[in-house]
Write a protein that holds these residues in place. Structure first.
Motif, PDB file in Angstrom:
ATOM      1  N   PHE A  93       0.828  -1.197   0.000  1.00 50.99           N
ATOM      2  CA  PHE A  93       0.000   0.000   0.000  1.00 50.99           C
ATOM      3  C   PHE A  93       0.869   1.256   0.000  1.00 50.99           C
ATOM      4  CE2 PHE A  93      -2.961   3.048   2.165  1.00 50.99           C
ATOM      5  CZ  PHE A  93      -3.851   3.144   1.115  1.00 50.99           C
ATOM      6  N   GLY A  94       1.938   1.230   0.768  1.00 54.10           N
ATOM      7  CA  GLY A  94       2.862   2.365   0.792  1.00 54.10           C
ATOM      8  C   GLY A  94       3.440   2.642  -0.580  1.00 54.10           C
ATOM      9  N   ARG A  95       3.791   1.601  -1.297  1.00 52.45           N
ATOM     10  CA  ARG A  95       4.336   1.756  -2.657  1.00 52.45           C
ATOM     11  C   ARG A  95       3.273   2.338  -3.584  1.00 52.45           C
ATOM     12  NH1 ARG A  95       5.086   2.886  -6.978  1.00 52.45           N
ATOM     13  NH2 ARG A  95       6.272   1.872  -8.597  1.00 52.45           N
ATOM     14  N   ILE A  96       2.041   1.879  -3.452  1.00 53.63           N
ATOM     15  CA  ILE A  96       0.963   2.353  -4.320  1.00 53.63           C
ATOM     16  C   ILE A  96       0.690   3.835  -4.079  1.00 53.63           C
ATOM     17  CG2 ILE A  96      -1.517   2.164  -4.789  1.00 53.63           C
ATOM     18  CD1 ILE A  96      -1.144  -0.906  -4.330  1.00 53.63           C
ATOM     19  N   ILE A  97       0.584   4.238  -2.823  1.00 54.19           N
ATOM     20  CA  ILE A  97       0.248   5.642  -2.566  1.00 54.19           C
ATOM     21  C   ILE A  97       1.423   6.573  -2.854  1.00 54.19           C
ATOM     22  CG2 ILE A  97      -1.578   5.088  -0.942  1.00 54.19           C
ATOM     23  CD1 ILE A  97       0.314   5.885   1.327  1.00 54.19           C
ATOM     24  N   ASN A  98       2.605   6.009  -3.006  1.00 61.70           N
ATOM     25  CA  ASN A  98       3.781   6.804  -3.369  1.00 61.70           C
ATOM     26  C   ASN A  98       4.236   6.466  -4.786  1.00 61.70           C
ATOM     27  OD1 ASN A  98       4.419   8.315  -0.866  1.00 61.70           O
ATOM     28  ND2 ASN A  98       4.457   6.260  -0.025  1.00 61.70           N
ATOM     29  N   TYR A  99       3.255   6.260  -5.676  1.00 58.97           N
ATOM     30  CA  TYR A  99       3.570   5.894  -7.058  1.00 58.97           C
ATOM     31  C   TYR A  99       4.477   6.953  -7.689  1.00 58.97           C
ATOM     32  CZ  TYR A  99       0.211   9.331  -8.774  1.00 58.97           C
ATOM     33  OH  TYR A  99      -0.451  10.499  -9.047  1.00 58.97           O
TER      34      TYR A  99
END
Length: 98
Positions: free
Chosen positions: A82-88
């Motif tokens: 999720f962290g990776r997704i929101i920091n695309y």
């Protein structure tokens, strides 16, 4: 108003629609809004993609001009994913950084 689009075949499958295909559907939806209302409403309406967004697919999806955001399902249960997704990473920014 926010509209979310997820292909029926992607629901609960873990499969993600190709970014260009998703963009075409979002463009179509924006055209429907323009026909029902007007161009201003169509452009101001957020249309999000919601079909199994993952760390591997988010950058390409968010690089599409008609996709205004993503609804995250199962990947939101894993903090790292999720962290990776929101920091695309925006594609334009990634190219400029090279």
């Amino acid at each position: 108003v926010v509209i979310a689009y997820e292909p029926v075949w992607a629901i609960g499958t873990g499969l993600v629609c190709g970014a260009e295909d998703a963009n075409e559907v979002h463009l179509f939806l924006r055209g429907v809004l323009e026909n029902l209302y007007d161009e201003e409403v169509a452009q101001q309406t957020r249309i999000q993609y919601g079909g199994s967004v993952t760390p591997d697919s988010v950058d390409e999806l968010m690089a599409q001009p008609e996709i205004d955001g993503c609804l995250v399902g199962g990947a939101s249960l894993d903090a790292e994913k999720f962290g990776r997704i929101i920091n695309y990473v925006k594609k334009e920014a990634a190219v400029a950084a090279e």
